[in-house]
Design an enzyme around this catalytic site. Structure first.
Site, PDB file in Angstrom:
ATOM      1  CG  HIS A  63       3.845   6.400   2.293  1.00  0.00           C
ATOM      2  ND1 HIS A  63       1.521   6.567   2.374  1.00  0.00           N
ATOM      3  CD2 HIS A  63       4.253   5.096   1.638  1.00  0.00           C
ATOM      4  CE1 HIS A  63       1.383   4.732   2.184  1.00  0.00           C
ATOM      5  NE2 HIS A  63       2.804   4.166   1.466  1.00  0.00           N
ATOM      6  CG  ASP A  82       5.182   1.416  -1.093  1.00  0.00           C
ATOM      7  OD1 ASP A  82       4.067   2.495   0.404  1.00  0.00           O
ATOM      8  OD2 ASP A  82       4.461   0.526  -1.435  1.00  0.00           O
ATOM      9  CG  HIS A 117       1.360   4.960  -2.751  1.00  0.00           C
ATOM     10  ND1 HIS A 117       2.425   4.814  -2.801  1.00  0.00           N
ATOM     11  CD2 HIS A 117       0.649   4.569  -1.856  1.00  0.00           C
ATOM     12  CE1 HIS A 117       2.623   3.718  -1.594  1.00  0.00           C
ATOM     13  NE2 HIS A 117       2.519   3.421  -0.830  1.00  0.00           N
TER      14      HIS A 117
END
Length: 340
Positions: free
Chosen positions: A226, A228, A282
Site C-alpha cells: 500500500h 500511505d 511498501h
C-alpha cells in the site's frame, strides 16, 4: 473484536505449527517469490540531518524512492527508547486488557483503538488476513486527542507518547521545509497547504504495529502492499527486519539502521507536488523466531482541508495530474476502494 472466541494473532502464533490458509498470500504476493534476488540490492538513502546538504538529498530521495532514513534527527534516543518500552508493555498485556481498547472500525471512520488482523483485507484474490495487531490514536493537536482511546497501562504510556510527539511535530515541519524548497517553492508552502498554521491544523496519528513470530513467514505478509494516504509518515522500527519498498519492479528491504527514523512520502505529498515526489509502495514481511514492532506517526491534513497540486507546479506543459479533494473525502475513497 473483543469477543472471547476471536483469537488474536499473538495467540495463534503461540499455538500453531502451520499457517492457516486465510493468511497464505497468493503466489505473486508471497515474500519468498517476489523479493529481490541476486546481485547487490540498492539501499534506500540514509540521510544525516546535521549535514548542510541534507535538504537536497531529502528532495532527491522523495523523487527517486519515496522513502529515506534520517539520522542525527534530534530526537533523543532516551525518548525513542521510552516510546518503544511502553508500546511493548501494552502488547504484553493479556488479550482481555487490550480488547478493552478495541474501537477500530475504519469503514465508519473510527480509526482509534486496538485492532487485530482478524479484520480481512479485501484484496482481489478474495479475503486474506495479514499477520499483525495494531493500536491507533491521535497524539496532536490537543483538541483532537481522545485519551479514552489511549492505553491506561502501562504507567507512563501517555507521557512517553506526548514527549515523542513534540519531536515529531518539529521534524515534520523541517522535512516539509526541505521538500518545499526542493520543488522551487517557499519553505513554508507545504506546511501551509496541509493546514500547518493554527487550530484545526495537521493531525498526528500514532500507530503501533505488532507482528508476532509466524510459522511460515515466506507465505504471509504483516501488511499488504500500500501507499500511505497521509502526507508524511515518520516511523521508528525495532531491530527485526521487515519493511520492504517497491522500486523499479522489485521489492527491496529497507535495512535496519540503528537510531534512524524511516520517512515515507504519502499520497498527499505526491498530489501536492503534482507527481514530482512519489508516495512509496511498501509492505511488511514477518519473522519465524522474532516479534517485529514499529511505531509510525502519520501526519495528516485536517479532514475539511482541500489538497490538490500546488498552483505553481501546474503549467500547460505539466497539467494537474490529480483532482483537488477534501482530505476526508480522499480517505473515504481510499479506505472503501472507490474511484479517486
Amino acid at each position: 473484536m473483543g469477543e472471547s472466541h476471536h483469537q488474536s494473532v499473538q495467540e495463534l502464533a503461540a499455538s500453531l505449527g502451520a499457517l492457516p490458509p486465510e493468511f497464505v498470500r497468493p503466489e505473486h504476493e508471497q515474500p519468498a517469490a517476489t523479493a529481490f534476488q541476486g546481485g547487490a540490492a540498492p539501499d534506500a538513502p540514509v540521510i544525516d540531518m546535521s549535514d548542510p546538504g541534507c535538504g537536497a538529498r531529502i528532495a532527491d530521495a522523495a523523487r527517486e524512492w519515496g522513502l529515506f532514513q534520517i539520522v542525527n534527527h534530534g530526537v533523543p534516543s532516551s525518548v525513542v527508547a521510552e516510546l518503544q518500552r511502553v508500546g511493548r508493555a501494552f502488547f504484553d498485556l493479556p488479550r482481555e486488557e487490550k480488547a478493552r481498547h478495541a474501537a477500530m472500525d475504519p469503514a465508519s471512520g473510527k480509526i482509534e483503538g486496538y485492532g487485530t488482523t482478524l479484520r480481512l483485507d479485501d484484496d482481489l484474490e478474495g479475503k486474506k488476513k495479514t499477520w499483525n495487531e495494531f493500536l491507533f490514536h491521535v497524539v496532536a493537536p490537543p483538541e483532537k486527542v481522545d485519551h479514552g482511546a489511549w492505553p491506561r497501562s502501562p504507567a507512563g504510556y501517555r507521557e512517553a507518547n506526548e514527549a515523542y510527539c513534540l519531536h515529531v511535530q518539529r521534524l515534520a515541519r523541517e522535512l516539509f521545509g526541505y521538500l518545499s524548497l526542493g520543488l522551487g517553492l517557499e519553505e513554508g508552502a507545504m506546511a501551509e497547504a496541509f493546514g500547518g498554521a493554527g487550530a484545526g491544523g495537521m493531525v498526528f496519528l500514532q500507530k503501533i504495529n505488532f507482528y508476532p513470530p509466524c510459522p511460515q513467514p515466506e507465505l504471509a505478509l504483516g501488511v499488504a502492499p500500500h501507499t500511505d494516504m497521509s502526507t508524511l509518515t515518520l516511523l521508528v522500527p525495532n531491530e527485526v527486519q521487515g519493511l520492504q519498498v517497491f522500486k523499479d519492479g522489485h521489492w527491496y528491504d529497507a535495512k535496519y539502521v540503528p537510531d534512524a527514523l524511516i520517512v515515507h512520502i504519502g499520497d498527499q505529498i505526491e498530489i501536492f507536488s503534482n507527481g514530482a515526489y512519489k508516495a512509496v509502495l511498501h509492505r511488511t514481511t514477518v519473522n519465524k523466531e522474532k516479534t517485529r514492532m514499529s511505531w509510525p506517526v502519520f501526519v495528516e491534513p485536517p479532514g475539511e482541508l482541500v489538497v490538490g497540486p500546488h498552483p505553481q507546479l501546474v503549467t500547460e506543459e505539466n497539467p494537474a495530474k490529480y483532482k483537488a479533494k477534501k482530505y476526508k473525502d480522499y480517505q473515504h475513497c481510499k479506505i472503501n476502494k472507490l474511484p479517486m
